[in-house]
Design an enzyme around this catalytic site. Structure first.
Site, PDB file in Angstrom:
ATOM      1  CG  ASN A  17      38.670  44.767  42.017  1.00  0.00           C
ATOM      2  OD1 ASN A  17      38.253  45.541  42.311  1.00  0.00           O
ATOM      3  ND2 ASN A  17      39.322  43.195  41.271  1.00  0.00           N
TER       4      ASN A  17
ATOM      5  CB  VAL B 220      44.124  48.279  38.536  1.00  0.00           C
ATOM      6  CG1 VAL B 220      43.435  46.924  38.438  1.00  0.00           C
ATOM      7  CG2 VAL B 220      44.910  49.165  37.430  1.00  0.00           C
TER       8      VAL B 220
ATOM      9  CG  HIS C 186      35.085  46.008  39.007  1.00  0.00           C
ATOM     10  ND1 HIS C 186      34.660  45.742  38.003  1.00  0.00           N
ATOM     11  CD2 HIS C 186      36.420  45.519  39.481  1.00  0.00           C
ATOM     12  CE1 HIS C 186      36.095  44.314  37.291  1.00  0.00           C
ATOM     13  NE2 HIS C 186      36.731  44.261  38.608  1.00  0.00           N
TER      14      HIS C 186
HETATM   15  N1  LIG Z   1      39.866  47.145  38.787  1.00  0.00           N
HETATM   16  C1  LIG Z   1      40.362  45.337  37.586  1.00  0.00           C
HETATM   17  O1  LIG Z   1      39.321  45.720  36.853  1.00  0.00           O
HETATM   18  C2  LIG Z   1      40.864  44.112  38.437  1.00  0.00           C
HETATM   19  C3  LIG Z   1      41.563  44.283  39.589  1.00  0.00           C
HETATM   20  N2  LIG Z   1      42.433  43.602  39.322  1.00  0.00           N
HETATM   21  C4  LIG Z   1      42.853  43.940  40.892  1.00  0.00           C
HETATM   22  O2  LIG Z   1      44.445  44.115  40.823  1.00  0.00           O
HETATM   23  C5  LIG Z   1      45.425  43.287  41.646  1.00  0.00           C
HETATM   24  C6  LIG Z   1      46.198  43.119  41.069  1.00  0.00           C
HETATM   25  O3  LIG Z   1      46.354  41.700  41.014  1.00  0.00           O
HETATM   26  P1  LIG Z   1      47.601  40.710  40.831  1.00  0.00           P
HETATM   27  O4  LIG Z   1      48.103  41.569  39.679  1.00  0.00           O
HETATM   28  O5  LIG Z   1      46.600  39.982  39.954  1.00  0.00           O
HETATM   29  O6  LIG Z   1      47.803  40.352  41.515  1.00  0.00           O
HETATM   30  P2  LIG Z   1      49.416  39.669  42.096  1.00  0.00           P
HETATM   31  O7  LIG Z   1      49.212  38.983  43.959  1.00  0.00           O
HETATM   32  O8  LIG Z   1      49.646  39.090  41.661  1.00  0.00           O
HETATM   33  O9  LIG Z   1      49.870  41.126  42.697  1.00  0.00           O
HETATM   34  C7  LIG Z   1      50.500  41.834  42.855  1.00  0.00           C
HETATM   35  C8  LIG Z   1      51.137  42.662  43.137  1.00  0.00           C
HETATM   36  O10 LIG Z   1      51.288  43.379  44.161  1.00  0.00           O
HETATM   37  C9  LIG Z   1      51.927  43.519  45.181  1.00  0.00           C
HETATM   38  N3  LIG Z   1      52.257  44.871  46.568  1.00  0.00           N
HETATM   39  C10 LIG Z   1      51.418  44.046  47.634  1.00  0.00           C
HETATM   40  N4  LIG Z   1      51.760  45.103  48.510  1.00  0.00           N
HETATM   41  C11 LIG Z   1      53.215  45.445  47.924  1.00  0.00           C
HETATM   42  C12 LIG Z   1      52.677  47.686  48.183  1.00  0.00           C
HETATM   43  N5  LIG Z   1      52.833  47.681  49.287  1.00  0.00           N
HETATM   44  N6  LIG Z   1      53.837  48.219  46.961  1.00  0.00           N
HETATM   45  C13 LIG Z   1      54.146  47.924  46.045  1.00  0.00           C
HETATM   46  N7  LIG Z   1      53.931  46.576  45.743  1.00  0.00           N
HETATM   47  C14 LIG Z   1      52.827  46.100  46.632  1.00  0.00           C
HETATM   48  C15 LIG Z   1      52.802  42.186  45.537  1.00  0.00           C
HETATM   49  O11 LIG Z   1      53.917  41.797  46.061  1.00  0.00           O
HETATM   50  C16 LIG Z   1      52.289  41.488  44.496  1.00  0.00           C
HETATM   51  O12 LIG Z   1      53.873  41.593  43.375  1.00  0.00           O
HETATM   52  C17 LIG Z   1      44.283  43.152  42.468  1.00  0.00           C
HETATM   53  O13 LIG Z   1      43.761  43.722  43.903  1.00  0.00           O
HETATM   54  C18 LIG Z   1      43.473  42.450  41.889  1.00  0.00           C
HETATM   55  O14 LIG Z   1      42.149  41.870  42.519  1.00  0.00           O
HETATM   56  C19 LIG Z   1      42.335  43.301  39.025  1.00  0.00           C
HETATM   57  C20 LIG Z   1      41.923  41.959  37.738  1.00  0.00           C
HETATM   58  C21 LIG Z   1      40.854  43.462  37.021  1.00  0.00           C
HETATM   59  O1  LIG Z   2      37.791  39.295  39.730  1.00  0.00           O
HETATM   60  C1  LIG Z   2      38.633  39.807  40.067  1.00  0.00           C
HETATM   61  O2  LIG Z   2      38.718  39.580  41.734  1.00  0.00           O
HETATM   62  C2  LIG Z   2      39.318  40.546  39.209  1.00  0.00           C
HETATM   63  C3  LIG Z   2      38.967  41.553  38.443  1.00  0.00           C
HETATM   64  O3  LIG Z   2      38.597  42.621  39.176  1.00  0.00           O
HETATM   65  C4  LIG Z   2      38.087  41.068  37.291  1.00  0.00           C
HETATM   66  O4  LIG Z   2      38.810  40.134  37.048  1.00  0.00           O
HETATM   67  O5  LIG Z   2      37.297  41.693  36.627  1.00  0.00           O
END
Ligand SMILES: NC(=O)C1=CN([C@@H]2O[C@H](COP(=O)(O)OP(=O)(O)OC[C@H]3O[C@@H](n4cnc5c(N)ncnc54)[C@H](O)[C@@H]3O)[C@@H](O)[C@H]2O)C=CC1
Ligand SMILES: O=C([O-])CC(=O)C(=O)O
Length: 326
Positions: A131, A129, A186
């Site tokens: 990015n 998931v 994406h």
């Molecule tokens: N593919 C998609 O459509 C989407 C992708 N994302 C991506 O998902 C990722 C997470 O987003 P959020 O949950 O909002 O961020 P967030 O900051 O709320 O959570 C990320 C978590 O990862 C943890 N983390 C960091 N390094 C780590 C490691 N080495 N091992 C284990 N945990 C670790 C952090 O402590 C934090 O709790 C981001 O890269 C975001 O861009 C978010 C939404 C949609």
């Molecule tokens: O926009 C971002 O960075 C998180 C994501 O991938 C989305 O919500 O599509």
């Protein structure tokens, strides 16, 4: 340190590990448990956070009427023998950033998470998931040495859900009557396909004029950034968690749903050695089949442009492949 409930009814339950207990990871854990799909192991590097979230989710079980265990941990041994592993660990973007700006910081985190997880769950299906999604999925595939049908990225389900939402809002119809299809990477270059997007089988090209469709396409391409800009503190997580949950459910329950996911391509759509969004049947084996839609020249070129951008980013991370298993 791990929180693990001691007195549980013993029964076989599928197990999903969610790496990264942030906004997407914790919401996904909630969705999986409350839909009664599987036990969940929530792992993060920060001590206390996954344990606290797991305990909080456990305390809601009597009210949410499910019996799934949620374990919070900082230790990969607790993730052993998972059926599905989801990697959400990494930084979200801030206003003004593109997803690609996260490339180098998240590459390290994803490679490390995938390498540790595969040692304990070699037979799991992996869903990435973090990015920038298409590149992170490629790096996780390299790091794990997994066969390409057992690893994929989540993005197309979310982008299609956004397109679905905007079409439904425009027409004033029920979102569940709308089927939308978005292929490719994406990011800004994603390829929404109006020809393959319908309201109960009627192509939207029959229901909306060209200018309106183009406006909805642009809003879809900008869907993630729109939320980042509104929230100022991180990115979307409710719809991303739902989108990932749909994929996990189709895998765990062998539903064979046809969903756009970032899949490894070996000649499909004329593309090779790249992960990007294409329609796939998802079942207990992971990606059971990649479906090749017939595309116009314009749509094919747009997909090709996505892969060129993904390849450029993969090249920027080349040094991380040293010592990788593949
Ligand atoms: N593919 C998609 O459509 C989407 C992708 N994302 C991506 O998902 C990722 C997470 O987003 P959020 O949950 O909002 O961020 P967030 O900051 O709320 O959570 C990320 C978590 O990862 C943890 N983390 C960091 N390094 C780590 C490691 N080495 N091992 C284990 N945990 C670790 C952090 O402590 C934090 O709790 C981001 O890269 C975001 O861009 C978010 C939404 C949609
Ligand atoms: O926009 C971002 O960075 C998180 C994501 O991938 C989305 O919500 O599509």
């Amino acid at each position: 340190m791990s929180y693990s409930p001691s007195s549980e009814i013993l029964c076989h339950s599928p197990r999903v590990t969610v790496i990264g207990a942030g906004r997407v990871g914790s919401t996904l854990a909630q969705r999986i448990a409350e839909k009664n799909l599987a036990d969940v192991v929530l792992l993060d590097i920060i001590e206390g956070i996954p344990q606290g979230l797991a305990l909080d989710l456990m305390e809601a079980r009597g009210m949410e009427l499910h019996h799934r265990k949620i374990i919070g941990t900082n230790n990969y041994t607790d993730t052993s023998n998972s059926d599905v592993v989801v990697i959400t660990a990494g930084f979200p973007r801030k206003p003004g950033m593109s997803r690609d700006d996260l490339l180098l910081m998240n590459a390290k985190i994803v490679v490390e998470s995938a390498t540790k997880a595969i040692a304990y769950s070699p037979n799991a299906i992996y869903v990435i998931v973090t990015n920038p999604l298409d590149v992170m999925t490629y790096l996780a595939w390299k790091a794990t040495g997994l066969p390409c049908d057992r690893i994929m990225g989540m993005a197309g389900v979310l982008d299609s859900a956004r397109f679905q939402t905007f079409i439904a809002m425009e027409l004033g119809v029920c979102p569940s009557d709308v089927n939308a299809m978005v292929l490719g990477s994406h990011g800004d270059l994603m390829v929404p396909l109006p020809r393959y997007s319908t309201v109960n089988g009627i192509p939207i090209t029959e229901l909306l004029d060209e200018a309106t469709i183009e406006r909805l396409v642009e809003r879809t391409r900008n869907g993630g950034a729109e939320i980042v800009q509104l929230m100022q503190t991180g990115s979307a997580f409710f719809a991303p968690a739902s989108s990932t949950c749909v994929m996990v459910e189709s895998i765990l329950q062998n539903q064979l749903r046809l969903l756009p996911v970032a899949a490894y391509l070996q000649g499909e759509y004329g593309l090779n050695d790249i992960f990007t969004g294409v329609p796939c049947y998802l079942g207990s084996g992971g990606i059971e089949k990649v479906v090749e839609l017939s595309l116009t020249d314009e749509e094919s070129s747009a997909l090709e442009r996505c892969t060129q951008a993904i390849r450029k980013n993969i090249e920027k991370t080349q040094e991380m492949f040293a010592g990788a298993r593949r």
